[in-house]
Design a protein around this motif. Structure first.
Motif, PDB file in Angstrom:
ATOM      1  N   ASN A 116       5.445  -3.250   7.325  1.00  0.00           N
ATOM      2  CA  ASN A 116       4.533  -3.019   8.449  1.00  0.00           C
ATOM      3  C   ASN A 116       3.540  -1.890   8.178  1.00  0.00           C
ATOM      4  O   ASN A 116       2.353  -2.000   8.479  1.00  0.00           O
ATOM      5  CB  ASN A 116       5.334  -2.703   9.721  1.00  0.00           C
ATOM      6  CG  ASN A 116       5.900  -3.958  10.353  1.00  0.00           C
ATOM      7  OD1 ASN A 116       5.224  -4.980  10.419  1.00  0.00           O
ATOM      8  ND2 ASN A 116       7.137  -3.906  10.797  1.00  0.00           N
ATOM      9  N   LEU A 117       4.035  -0.791   7.613  1.00  0.00           N
ATOM     10  CA  LEU A 117       3.128   0.331   7.333  1.00  0.00           C
ATOM     11  C   LEU A 117       2.106  -0.067   6.274  1.00  0.00           C
ATOM     12  O   LEU A 117       0.943   0.335   6.338  1.00  0.00           O
ATOM     13  CB  LEU A 117       3.906   1.578   6.904  1.00  0.00           C
ATOM     14  CG  LEU A 117       4.907   2.173   7.912  1.00  0.00           C
ATOM     15  CD1 LEU A 117       5.404   3.532   7.437  1.00  0.00           C
ATOM     16  CD2 LEU A 117       4.317   2.307   9.305  1.00  0.00           C
ATOM     17  N   LEU A 147      -5.247  -2.508   6.563  1.00  0.00           N
ATOM     18  CA  LEU A 147      -6.280  -2.609   7.596  1.00  0.00           C
ATOM     19  C   LEU A 147      -7.192  -1.373   7.548  1.00  0.00           C
ATOM     20  O   LEU A 147      -8.425  -1.469   7.566  1.00  0.00           O
ATOM     21  CB  LEU A 147      -5.601  -2.704   8.972  1.00  0.00           C
ATOM     22  CG  LEU A 147      -6.473  -2.630  10.215  1.00  0.00           C
ATOM     23  CD1 LEU A 147      -7.109  -3.989  10.493  1.00  0.00           C
ATOM     24  CD2 LEU A 147      -5.658  -2.210  11.449  1.00  0.00           C
ATOM     25  N   VAL A 148      -6.544  -0.208   7.442  1.00  0.00           N
ATOM     26  CA  VAL A 148      -7.258   1.061   7.424  1.00  0.00           C
ATOM     27  C   VAL A 148      -8.143   1.194   6.180  1.00  0.00           C
ATOM     28  O   VAL A 148      -9.187   1.853   6.209  1.00  0.00           O
ATOM     29  CB  VAL A 148      -6.207   2.211   7.508  1.00  0.00           C
ATOM     30  CG1 VAL A 148      -6.781   3.530   7.068  1.00  0.00           C
ATOM     31  CG2 VAL A 148      -5.626   2.291   8.919  1.00  0.00           C
ATOM     32  N   TYR A 155       9.871  -1.431   7.716  1.00  0.00           N
ATOM     33  CA  TYR A 155       8.849  -0.390   7.933  1.00  0.00           C
ATOM     34  C   TYR A 155       7.860  -0.356   6.773  1.00  0.00           C
ATOM     35  O   TYR A 155       6.665  -0.167   6.967  1.00  0.00           O
ATOM     36  CB  TYR A 155       9.496   0.987   8.142  1.00  0.00           C
ATOM     37  CG  TYR A 155       9.893   1.210   9.584  1.00  0.00           C
ATOM     38  CD1 TYR A 155       8.977   1.704  10.506  1.00  0.00           C
ATOM     39  CD2 TYR A 155      11.176   0.896  10.038  1.00  0.00           C
ATOM     40  CE1 TYR A 155       9.325   1.886  11.842  1.00  0.00           C
ATOM     41  CE2 TYR A 155      11.536   1.064  11.368  1.00  0.00           C
ATOM     42  CZ  TYR A 155      10.613   1.572  12.268  1.00  0.00           C
ATOM     43  OH  TYR A 155      10.940   1.735  13.580  1.00  0.00           O
ATOM     44  N   GLN A 172     -10.251  -0.610   4.962  1.00  0.00           N
ATOM     45  CA  GLN A 172     -11.657  -1.029   5.153  1.00  0.00           C
ATOM     46  C   GLN A 172     -12.599   0.169   5.220  1.00  0.00           C
ATOM     47  O   GLN A 172     -13.787   0.043   4.993  1.00  0.00           O
ATOM     48  CB  GLN A 172     -11.793  -1.801   6.469  1.00  0.00           C
ATOM     49  CG  GLN A 172     -11.194  -3.181   6.462  1.00  0.00           C
ATOM     50  CD  GLN A 172     -11.347  -3.825   7.834  1.00  0.00           C
ATOM     51  OE1 GLN A 172     -12.427  -3.869   8.392  1.00  0.00           O
ATOM     52  NE2 GLN A 172     -10.236  -4.285   8.388  1.00  0.00           N
ATOM     53  N   MET A 173     -12.060   1.333   5.584  1.00  0.00           N
ATOM     54  CA  MET A 173     -12.894   2.541   5.697  1.00  0.00           C
ATOM     55  C   MET A 173     -13.469   2.972   4.356  1.00  0.00           C
ATOM     56  O   MET A 173     -14.526   3.600   4.310  1.00  0.00           O
ATOM     57  CB  MET A 173     -12.072   3.716   6.250  1.00  0.00           C
ATOM     58  CG  MET A 173     -11.525   3.520   7.649  1.00  0.00           C
ATOM     59  SD  MET A 173     -10.991   5.101   8.384  1.00  0.00           S
ATOM     60  CE  MET A 173     -10.033   5.849   7.091  1.00  0.00           C
ATOM     61  N   GLU A 174     -12.734   2.648   3.266  1.00  0.00           N
ATOM     62  CA  GLU A 174     -13.120   3.168   1.946  1.00  0.00           C
ATOM     63  C   GLU A 174     -14.535   2.758   1.546  1.00  0.00           C
ATOM     64  O   GLU A 174     -15.240   3.509   0.876  1.00  0.00           O
ATOM     65  CB  GLU A 174     -12.132   2.663   0.885  1.00  0.00           C
ATOM     66  CG  GLU A 174     -10.790   3.359   0.935  1.00  0.00           C
ATOM     67  CD  GLU A 174      -9.739   2.620   0.105  1.00  0.00           C
ATOM     68  OE1 GLU A 174     -10.115   1.847  -0.811  1.00  0.00           O
ATOM     69  OE2 GLU A 174      -8.538   2.805   0.387  1.00  0.00           O
ATOM     70  N   ASN A 185       0.857  -3.059   5.820  1.00  0.00           N
ATOM     71  CA  ASN A 185      -0.153  -3.886   6.488  1.00  0.00           C
ATOM     72  C   ASN A 185      -1.152  -3.019   7.260  1.00  0.00           C
ATOM     73  O   ASN A 185      -2.353  -3.288   7.268  1.00  0.00           O
ATOM     74  CB  ASN A 185       0.513  -4.867   7.460  1.00  0.00           C
ATOM     75  CG  ASN A 185       1.254  -5.965   6.723  1.00  0.00           C
ATOM     76  OD1 ASN A 185       1.015  -6.192   5.530  1.00  0.00           O
ATOM     77  ND2 ASN A 185       2.162  -6.631   7.409  1.00  0.00           N
ATOM     78  N   ILE A 186      -0.646  -1.987   7.910  1.00  0.00           N
ATOM     79  CA  ILE A 186      -1.542  -1.106   8.673  1.00  0.00           C
ATOM     80  C   ILE A 186      -2.472  -0.360   7.707  1.00  0.00           C
ATOM     81  O   ILE A 186      -3.676  -0.255   7.941  1.00  0.00           O
ATOM     82  CB  ILE A 186      -0.733  -0.125   9.559  1.00  0.00           C
ATOM     83  CG1 ILE A 186       0.115  -0.907  10.585  1.00  0.00           C
ATOM     84  CG2 ILE A 186      -1.670   0.852  10.271  1.00  0.00           C
ATOM     85  CD1 ILE A 186       1.147  -0.068  11.329  1.00  0.00           C
ATOM     86  N   LEU A 187      -1.909   0.117   6.601  1.00  0.00           N
ATOM     87  CA  LEU A 187      -2.746   0.847   5.634  1.00  0.00           C
ATOM     88  C   LEU A 187      -3.777  -0.078   4.981  1.00  0.00           C
ATOM     89  O   LEU A 187      -4.885   0.354   4.659  1.00  0.00           O
ATOM     90  CB  LEU A 187      -1.867   1.536   4.586  1.00  0.00           C
ATOM     91  CG  LEU A 187      -1.044   2.711   5.138  1.00  0.00           C
ATOM     92  CD1 LEU A 187      -0.058   3.218   4.089  1.00  0.00           C
ATOM     93  CD2 LEU A 187      -1.941   3.853   5.613  1.00  0.00           C
ATOM     94  N   ALA A 191       0.822  -1.208   0.000  1.00  0.00           N
ATOM     95  CA  ALA A 191       0.000   0.000   0.000  1.00  0.00           C
ATOM     96  C   ALA A 191       0.860   1.264   0.000  1.00  0.00           C
ATOM     97  O   ALA A 191       0.404   2.347  -0.340  1.00  0.00           O
ATOM     98  CB  ALA A 191      -0.914  -0.005   1.222  1.00  0.00           C
ATOM     99  N   ILE A 192       2.118   1.115   0.384  1.00  0.00           N
ATOM    100  CA  ILE A 192       3.017   2.266   0.413  1.00  0.00           C
ATOM    101  C   ILE A 192       4.385   1.798  -0.091  1.00  0.00           C
ATOM    102  O   ILE A 192       4.804   0.674   0.200  1.00  0.00           O
ATOM    103  CB  ILE A 192       3.089   2.871   1.850  1.00  0.00           C
ATOM    104  CG1 ILE A 192       3.889   4.173   1.883  1.00  0.00           C
ATOM    105  CG2 ILE A 192       3.626   1.874   2.863  1.00  0.00           C
ATOM    106  CD1 ILE A 192       3.735   4.942   3.198  1.00  0.00           C
ATOM    107  N   GLU A 244       8.072   6.260  -0.639  1.00  0.00           N
ATOM    108  CA  GLU A 244       7.132   7.019   0.190  1.00  0.00           C
ATOM    109  C   GLU A 244       7.489   6.910   1.678  1.00  0.00           C
ATOM    110  O   GLU A 244       7.355   7.869   2.434  1.00  0.00           O
ATOM    111  CB  GLU A 244       5.703   6.516  -0.029  1.00  0.00           C
ATOM    112  CG  GLU A 244       5.086   6.995  -1.341  1.00  0.00           C
ATOM    113  CD  GLU A 244       3.718   6.348  -1.578  1.00  0.00           C
ATOM    114  OE1 GLU A 244       2.736   7.108  -1.687  1.00  0.00           O
ATOM    115  OE2 GLU A 244       3.652   5.108  -1.653  1.00  0.00           O
TER     116      GLU A 244
END
Lengths: 95, 490
Positions: free
Chosen positions: A30-31, A37-38, A27, A40-42, A33-35, A2-3, A7
């Protein structure tokens, strides 16, 4: 991912973190994976929803415009890494 | 033979001191001795303030004798999570960034407890900057769970939870941003309450996510929490989000009847993700409430599955802003031989912060950077509203909501350390409550088949702390889960 690694380097700089080259890959993973997860908001329809800045919808409490703080410079500077004559020392900023 | 000091409730400790059965010094020494015996194994304290505790004990003994102090916490020892600034005491926030930070001032809650005649025993270990659910991100080493020392105590207030569980202090203050009081309290078989956002001043509590952070007591019982909350709750002009609203006497209503109480069970909290062993204990306790005359209703929080994603935008965004204060200039870690100002900032921060803190700073910085604000922070704040509205709907039908505090019991040290997402899902049931700003608590309801404690989460409507403490107290009057201590620490 995702990143991208580029970036991640840019974000580290914006956050003023001297990221070492050998940390970039971990990093980035890991970042990402977090993005993910996030992300799902879309799928959520939030048209017309008022953003929630405070759970109690309070208004800012105001106080009298008077001096309330006393001078604690000495106590506060006692915990500083480096001071001189009541000033904080940093590397030379202006050539 | 009378009961040992460390087995006494706050009320009995206070009454014992005032009746002259033992002095504040004796009570203080009893706990200091336990800390000396057990802290090496548990690593629950970063700093033990032995000398100042003994000095405070002498002074408070004198003041009590002279009749100057007779409040409900006069002479009572306590511990503070190491994110509460304590004047002239090391305050590390579990971070190398603040490894040498001796606070020049007291947090509001530290001031309140001091004024009430409490005796500070020391500062509890914690996840670095309160970011973690296992206490493994601390720069001062992990804390061990007294119920199984191969397991984590939960986090981020893991040091406080282990401290109270092993009776190294009769009460500790923790902080809760997404579950940091409730999850460790649940893992360690103690009672803990995160009050309504704004009920307790955040002044001097080192900030993580300012729209979520809230202080709260952790202790064996609901009565102990009520006594402590009476001292620390209320308006403080130094925190602009502190709420100007009268503080009830939380002990006055502990004995109210809970007959006819309407308890809502969110169906989403009993779905996939909940360990069946934990679910079984929760369901048994719910039946006990039903047997006592409570009315059980299913409710729905349809947006609660979005809480963890929303939280991992809102909390990191606020953290990246709050933690920008650590610049190597005014306090905290500074790198060696900085070449220029940029080098000073970047290396001081890279060296001072641990990996989880840096991850969250970067996620927050990314979410707030140009072009991404609407997609992340604004979107998250909108969904946060939907989550709040779900609770508002549910509270039209029920008085309180109950469910698990955490999806599992305490897990093994290291089990989730390298998987941030698995760690984040630990707070599945506590985060929705935090995002809504509602009060949430946990209290012990028994042990799962693996022998580890399970906590019941109890959520009330805004400022319903007194009712929540009343409900937990009524449960504790007829159960003894909350008085159980691991054999080794009895």
């Amino acid at each position: 991912m995702a990143i991208s690694e580029a970036e991640v380097r840019k974000v580290a700089h914006l956050a003023r973190l001297a990221m070492t080259e050998d940390s970039v890959e971990a990093y980035t993973r890991n970042l990402s994976n977090i993005l993910d997860l996030v992300a799902q908001m879309e799928a959520v329809d939030t048209d017309g929803v008022v953003p929630m800045a405070h759970p109690l919808d309070m208004t800012q409490r105001l106080r009298e415009d008077v001096v309330t703080e006393t001078n604690h410079r000495e106590a506060y500077q006692a915990v500083a890494p480096e001071t001189e004559d009541g000033l904080y020392l940093v590397p030379k900023v202006i050539e | 033979m009378s009961d040992p000091i460390h087995s006494l409730s706050l009320k009995k400790l206070r009454d014992g001191i005032h009746a002259g059965n033992f002095s504040v010094m004796e009570a203080t020494d009893a706990y200091l001795e336990r800390i000396a015996n057990f802290n090496e194994e548990l690593n629950a304290f970063i700093t033990v303030t032995r000398d100042s505790a003994q000095a405070q004990a002498v002074e408070i003994d004198n003041r009590i004798r002279k009749g100057e102090l007779d409040g409900a916490m006069a002479g009572l020892p306590y511990a503070l999570k190491d994110l509460f600034c304590s004047k002239d005491v090391l305050t590390t926030c579990g971070s190398n960034m603040l490894r040498n930070f001796v606070s020049p001032y007291d947090a509001h809650v530290a001031e309140r407890l001091k004024a009430a005649g409490g005796v500070l025993l020391g500062k509890n270990n914690m996840d670095e900057f309160a970011m973690g659910s296992s206490n493994e991100t601390s720069a001062f080493g992990n804390v061990r769970n007294p119920w199984d020392t191969d397991c984590v105590p939960g986090g981020s207030s893991g040091g406080g939870a282990a401290t109270v569980a092993a009776r190294l202090a009769p009460v500790a203050l923790g902080s809760d941003t997404g579950g940091s009081i409730r999850q460790p309290a649940s893992f360690c078989n103690i009672t803990g309450i995160k009050p309504t956002y704004g009920r307790i001043s955040r002044y001097g509590m080192i900030a993580f996510a300012s729209s979520l952070d809230q202080c709260g007591p952790m202790a064996p019982s609901a009565e102990d929490c009520a006594i402590t909350l009476n001292v620390i709750a209320g308006l403080d002009a130094r925190d602009s989000t502190s709420v100007d609203r009268p503080v009830p006497d939380y002990t006055a209503t502990l004995n109210d009847s809970i007959d006819g109480l309407k308890i809502g069970l969110p169906k989403e909290f009993f779905a996939e993700g909940l360990n069946p062993q934990v679910g079984a204990v929760i369901e048994r306790a719910i039946k006990e409430f039903e047997a006592r005359g409570a009315i059980i209703k299913e409710v729905t929080l349809p947006n609660s599955h979005l809480a963890v994603p929303v939280y991992y935008v809102v909390a990191p965004a606020e953290c990246s802003s709050n933690l920008s204060r650590f610049d190597g200039v005014r306090f905290g870690h500074r790198c060696e031989n900085p070449q220029d100002l940029k080098d000073l900032y970047e290396r001081s921060r890279w060296e001072g912060f641990g990996a989880e803190v840096k991850r969250r700073i970067m996620i927050g910085t990314y979410a707030l950077s140009a072009g991404y604000y609407d997609a992340y922070y604004l979107k998250a704040q909108k969904i946060r509203r939907l989550i709040q509205q779900d609770f508002a709907e549910a509270f039209k039908d029920v008085d309180v909501i109950m469910g698990p505090s955490a999806p599992t019991t305490a897990f093994k040290l290291g089990a989730k350390k390298d998987d941030p997402i698995a760690m984040y899902l630990e707070d599945l049931y506590t985060i929705p409550v935090s995002l809504a700003g509602l009060p949430g608590m946990t209290f012990p309801i028994g042990f799962a088949a693996d022998g580890l404690p399970v906590g019941m989460q109890l959520v009330g409507n805004y400022f319903e702390e007194a009712r929540m403490l009343n409900i937990a107290h009524q449960y504790q009057l007829s159960t003894d889960w909350h008085t159980q201590v691991p054999a080794k620490f009895a």
